[in-house]
Motif scaffolding. Structure first.
Motif, PDB file in Angstrom:
ATOM      1  N   LEU A  98       0.825  -1.210   0.000  1.00 36.82           N
ATOM      2  CA  LEU A  98       0.000   0.000   0.000  1.00 36.82           C
ATOM      3  C   LEU A  98       0.857   1.257   0.000  1.00 36.82           C
ATOM      4  O   LEU A  98       0.496   2.262  -0.629  1.00 36.82           O
ATOM      5  CB  LEU A  98      -0.940  -0.010   1.204  1.00 36.82           C
ATOM      6  N   LEU A  99       1.970   1.242   0.712  1.00 35.79           N
ATOM      7  CA  LEU A  99       2.873   2.398   0.694  1.00 35.79           C
ATOM      8  C   LEU A  99       3.362   2.677  -0.724  1.00 35.79           C
ATOM      9  O   LEU A  99       3.482   3.848  -1.128  1.00 35.79           O
ATOM     10  CB  LEU A  99       4.067   2.155   1.615  1.00 35.79           C
ATOM     11  N   ARG A 100       3.629   1.633  -1.483  1.00 37.38           N
ATOM     12  CA  ARG A 100       4.103   1.802  -2.859  1.00 37.38           C
ATOM     13  C   ARG A 100       2.960   2.148  -3.806  1.00 37.38           C
ATOM     14  O   ARG A 100       3.062   3.078  -4.604  1.00 37.38           O
ATOM     15  CB  ARG A 100       4.803   0.527  -3.325  1.00 37.38           C
ATOM     16  N   ALA A 101       1.859   1.418  -3.695  1.00 37.10           N
ATOM     17  CA  ALA A 101       0.757   1.627  -4.636  1.00 37.10           C
ATOM     18  C   ALA A 101       0.091   2.992  -4.466  1.00 37.10           C
ATOM     19  O   ALA A 101      -0.368   3.594  -5.446  1.00 37.10           O
ATOM     20  CB  ALA A 101      -0.282   0.517  -4.459  1.00 37.10           C
ATOM     21  N   ASN A 102       0.035   3.478  -3.237  1.00 33.86           N
ATOM     22  CA  ASN A 102      -0.663   4.739  -2.952  1.00 33.86           C
ATOM     23  C   ASN A 102       0.290   5.867  -2.602  1.00 33.86           C
ATOM     24  O   ASN A 102      -0.090   6.822  -1.918  1.00 33.86           O
ATOM     25  CB  ASN A 102      -1.655   4.532  -1.795  1.00 33.86           C
ATOM     26  N   ALA A 103       1.543   5.768  -3.058  1.00 31.10           N
ATOM     27  CA  ALA A 103       2.566   6.731  -2.658  1.00 31.10           C
ATOM     28  C   ALA A 103       2.170   8.163  -2.958  1.00 31.10           C
ATOM     29  O   ALA A 103       2.349   9.069  -2.123  1.00 31.10           O
ATOM     30  CB  ALA A 103       3.896   6.390  -3.338  1.00 31.10           C
ATOM     31  N   GLY A 104       1.633   8.408  -4.146  1.00 33.12           N
ATOM     32  CA  GLY A 104       1.256   9.768  -4.516  1.00 33.12           C
ATOM     33  C   GLY A 104       0.148  10.329  -3.648  1.00 33.12           C
ATOM     34  O   GLY A 104       0.234  11.472  -3.162  1.00 33.12           O
ATOM     35  N   ASP A 105      -0.886   9.549  -3.440  1.00 32.13           N
ATOM     36  CA  ASP A 105      -2.009   9.996  -2.606  1.00 32.13           C
ATOM     37  C   ASP A 105      -1.564  10.222  -1.168  1.00 32.13           C
ATOM     38  O   ASP A 105      -1.961  11.209  -0.528  1.00 32.13           O
ATOM     39  CB  ASP A 105      -3.141   8.968  -2.635  1.00 32.13           C
ATOM     40  N   LEU A 106      -0.756   9.306  -0.644  1.00 30.80           N
ATOM     41  CA  LEU A 106      -0.305   9.437   0.744  1.00 30.80           C
ATOM     42  C   LEU A 106       0.553  10.686   0.923  1.00 30.80           C
ATOM     43  O   LEU A 106       0.414  11.423   1.913  1.00 30.80           O
ATOM     44  CB  LEU A 106       0.476   8.195   1.166  1.00 30.80           C
ATOM     45  N   ALA A 107       1.415  10.970  -0.047  1.00 28.84           N
ATOM     46  CA  ALA A 107       2.252  12.171   0.039  1.00 28.84           C
ATOM     47  C   ALA A 107       1.395  13.434   0.018  1.00 28.84           C
ATOM     48  O   ALA A 107       1.657  14.399   0.756  1.00 28.84           O
ATOM     49  CB  ALA A 107       3.252  12.190  -1.118  1.00 28.84           C
ATOM     50  N   ALA A 108       0.351  13.431  -0.813  1.00 24.92           N
ATOM     51  CA  ALA A 108      -0.526  14.599  -0.879  1.00 24.92           C
ATOM     52  C   ALA A 108      -1.289  14.792   0.423  1.00 24.92           C
ATOM     53  O   ALA A 108      -1.492  15.923   0.876  1.00 24.92           O
ATOM     54  CB  ALA A 108      -1.498  14.444  -2.050  1.00 24.92           C
ATOM     55  N   ARG A 109      -1.693  13.697   1.047  1.00 24.12           N
ATOM     56  CA  ARG A 109      -2.458  13.797   2.295  1.00 24.12           C
ATOM     57  C   ARG A 109      -1.582  14.207   3.471  1.00 24.12           C
ATOM     58  O   ARG A 109      -2.036  14.930   4.360  1.00 24.12           O
ATOM     59  CB  ARG A 109      -3.134  12.454   2.583  1.00 24.12           C
ATOM     60  N   VAL A 110      -0.344  13.733   3.470  1.00 21.17           N
ATOM     61  CA  VAL A 110       0.563  14.044   4.571  1.00 21.17           C
ATOM     62  C   VAL A 110       1.209  15.408   4.401  1.00 21.17           C
ATOM     63  O   VAL A 110       1.369  16.170   5.356  1.00 21.17           O
ATOM     64  CB  VAL A 110       1.653  12.949   4.674  1.00 21.17           C
ATOM     65  N   GLY A 111       1.587  15.712   3.153  1.00 23.76           N
ATOM     66  CA  GLY A 111       2.337  16.941   2.890  1.00 23.76           C
ATOM     67  C   GLY A 111       3.790  16.675   2.594  1.00 23.76           C
ATOM     68  O   GLY A 111       4.539  17.573   2.205  1.00 23.76           O
ATOM     69  N   GLU A 112       4.217  15.429   2.739  1.00 24.89           N
ATOM     70  CA  GLU A 112       5.578  14.994   2.418  1.00 24.89           C
ATOM     71  C   GLU A 112       5.503  13.540   1.962  1.00 24.89           C
ATOM     72  O   GLU A 112       4.599  12.803   2.374  1.00 24.89           O
ATOM     73  CB  GLU A 112       6.514  15.082   3.633  1.00 24.89           C
ATOM     74  N   PRO A 113       6.464  13.100   1.143  1.00 28.27           N
ATOM     75  CA  PRO A 113       6.481  11.678   0.758  1.00 28.27           C
ATOM     76  C   PRO A 113       6.761  10.794   1.979  1.00 28.27           C
ATOM     77  O   PRO A 113       7.448  11.196   2.915  1.00 28.27           O
ATOM     78  CB  PRO A 113       7.638  11.592  -0.248  1.00 28.27           C
ATOM     79  N   LEU A 114       6.221   9.577   1.942  1.00 24.92           N
ATOM     80  CA  LEU A 114       6.515   8.573   2.963  1.00 24.92           C
ATOM     81  C   LEU A 114       7.523   7.601   2.382  1.00 24.92           C
ATOM     82  O   LEU A 114       7.252   6.918   1.390  1.00 24.92           O
ATOM     83  CB  LEU A 114       5.237   7.828   3.371  1.00 24.92           C
ATOM     84  N   GLU A 115       8.701   7.542   2.980  1.00 23.18           N
ATOM     85  CA  GLU A 115       9.770   6.702   2.462  1.00 23.18           C
ATOM     86  C   GLU A 115      10.085   5.582   3.448  1.00 23.18           C
ATOM     87  O   GLU A 115      10.379   5.827   4.616  1.00 23.18           O
ATOM     88  CB  GLU A 115      11.039   7.535   2.223  1.00 23.18           C
ATOM     89  N   LEU A 116      10.035   4.345   2.959  1.00 23.78           N
ATOM     90  CA  LEU A 116      10.380   3.182   3.775  1.00 23.78           C
ATOM     91  C   LEU A 116      11.901   3.014   3.751  1.00 23.78           C
ATOM     92  O   LEU A 116      12.490   2.739   2.693  1.00 23.78           O
ATOM     93  CB  LEU A 116       9.682   1.933   3.218  1.00 23.78           C
ATOM     94  N   VAL A 117      12.547   3.173   4.903  1.00 17.05           N
ATOM     95  CA  VAL A 117      14.022   3.141   4.928  1.00 17.05           C
ATOM     96  C   VAL A 117      14.571   1.861   5.543  1.00 17.05           C
ATOM     97  O   VAL A 117      15.781   1.632   5.517  1.00 17.05           O
ATOM     98  CB  VAL A 117      14.587   4.364   5.685  1.00 17.05           C
ATOM     99  N   GLY A 118      13.713   1.007   6.107  1.00 18.38           N
ATOM    100  CA  GLY A 118      14.196  -0.246   6.674  1.00 18.38           C
ATOM    101  C   GLY A 118      13.055  -1.115   7.152  1.00 18.38           C
ATOM    102  O   GLY A 118      12.004  -0.605   7.562  1.00 18.38           O
TER     103      GLY A 118
END
Length: 427
Positions: free
Chosen positions: A18-38
């Protein structure tokens, strides 16, 4: 917003997708991209059906949490340790935590809440109760200006599936449980579900939030569904009820304490919870001003649980960007948890008796001696034997239990063939 994920099983894998599939929508809702780092896992070398960089996986979950480039921690490992140490470390470092760990929250949630408050950071756990059903946030925020009287819920899909099958098909407990296992609703070892441990953890969490009081799983009275029989199901049907495994948390007006319990119970078929079928969950909330509210949906599974987790992630990420903290846990009321004996409930009692004059009067006398009022009686004769089915009015559970024990020794009573609590109003 850089995220560390602890656990990559059914739920964790769905979170990654879901983090990958909805990356654009999630970034727009949060205000910043969500990046999985580990991603912390036990076996980093295991091949997974995920289109992500294998270098993200690590067996050093503690080291991952401590990294300077981690802003937010998601935990879907479950269990008490080592998850407790990881989350406390994250919170003490000021990193917000999103978790689905009902067992940890129900056993030692106070330590996590204290750590979050001390560091001025967030601890969110919508996915810990009811999967995708929005329940925690309404209890924590929407009803914060009201007084909750009672929370009554079906919070375990496995037990609800089993009891639904017994009710609708006449299957035995063993047959219904075997079907649940074949369909993937029951684990290979279903004891956590069948014996009520899963529901008890969720009941403790709901009680904490609803009544602003410290409640742990050890405070929850628990009875599983393993002793529910086809005869119990049939008897419930005859009195216009069905049998459900319920989690109940309620505030006592008389004692100003709270009762928290998990057990099978008969509820009227007219009650909204009676129509909750198969593996679905639902929670019925009664509040002074808001009245009656019901929350319904899929209470488990990878996708529903991941949906609840990501809803929390968006809220927590927004808070962090804005430099604020969301609502924390409040236990100002500190209401005592009442022992089950002081809980007011009703009983359905099924007796095998000799069909002779005076037996009913003898039975009624036992109820009277314990100050328990009988609401209804049904008697069916079978030659020299008869069946007596009695439903009581509300009374303390200790009095009801003592009555049943006396009934077992009465002359004319061959056996107490069934006892079950009755909830959800007067059927």
């Amino acid at each position: 917003m850089r995220i560390a994920l602890l656990g990559c099983g059914v739920v964790g894998s769905e979170i990654v997708r879901l983090l990958r599939a909805n990356a654009g929508d999630l970034a727009a809702r949060v205000g910043e991209p969500l990046e999985l780092v580990g991603i912390g896992v036990r076996r980093p070398e295991r091949v997974r059906d995920l289109d992500i960089d294998a270098s993200l996986f690590t067996a050093d979950a503690a080291g991952l949490v401590a990294r300077d480039d981690v802003d937010l921690v998601i935990e879907v490992v479950g269990g008490i340790e080592p998850a407790r140490d990881w989350l406390l470390a994250a919170l003490r470092a000021g990193k917000p935590v999103v978790t689905a760990n009902k067992a940890l929250l129900a056993s030692d949630g106070a330590a996590l809440h204290d750590a979050a408050a001390a560091a001025g950071t967030d601890l969110y756990y919508e996915a810990a109760v009811g999967g995708a059903i929005p329940l925690i946030r309404p209890l924590r925020e929407s009803l914060a200006g009201d007084r909750v009287r009672r929370v009554l819920g079906i919070v375990n899909g496995t037990t609800n599936f089993v009891l639904t099958r017994m009710d609708e098909t006449g299957a035995s407990f063993a047959e219904a449980l075997a079907e649940a296992g074949a369909l993937g609703y029951a684990e290979a070892d279903p004891s956590a579900d069948i014996d009520g441990y899963d529901a008890a953890a969720k009941a403790a969490i709901m009680a904490q939030l609803a009544f602003h009081s410290p409640v742990t799983i050890d405070d929850v009275y628990r009875v599983g569904i393993g002793d529910v029989t086809a005869a119990d199901i049939a008897s419930a049907r005859e009195m216009g009820c069905t049998v459900k495994a319920l989690a109940v948390a309620e505030r006592s007006v008389e004692t100003d304490g709270i009762s928290v319990r998990v057990h099978p119970a008969m509820i009227p078929r007219t009650h909204p919870l009676a129509g909750v079928r198969e593996a679905f969950n639902a929670v019925f909330v009664e509040a002074e001003a808001a009245g009656q509210l019901m929350f319904y949906g899929q209470g488990a599974g990878g996708a529903p649980t991941a949906s609840a987790v990501l809803g929390d992630v968006v809220a927590v990420a927004r808070n962090r960007i804005a430099g604020r903290r969301g609502p924390g846990e409040s236990s100002y009321a500190a209401l005592p948890v009442l022992p089950m004996g002081r809980t007011v409930t009703r009983y359905h009692v099924n007796l095998d008796v000799t069909d002779k004059t005076g037996v009913l009067a003898t039975v009624a006398g036992a109820f009277a001696r314990h100050d328990v009022s009988i609401r209804s009686v049904r008697q069916d004769g079978r030659g020299d034997d008869a069946s007596l089915v009695l439903v009581t009015h509300a009374a303390p559970d200790a009095a009801l239990s003592a009555t049943v024990e006396e009934l077992r020794g009465l002359v004319g009573v061959r056996a107490v063939s069934g006892v079950m609590r009755v909830e959800g109003g007067e059927p």
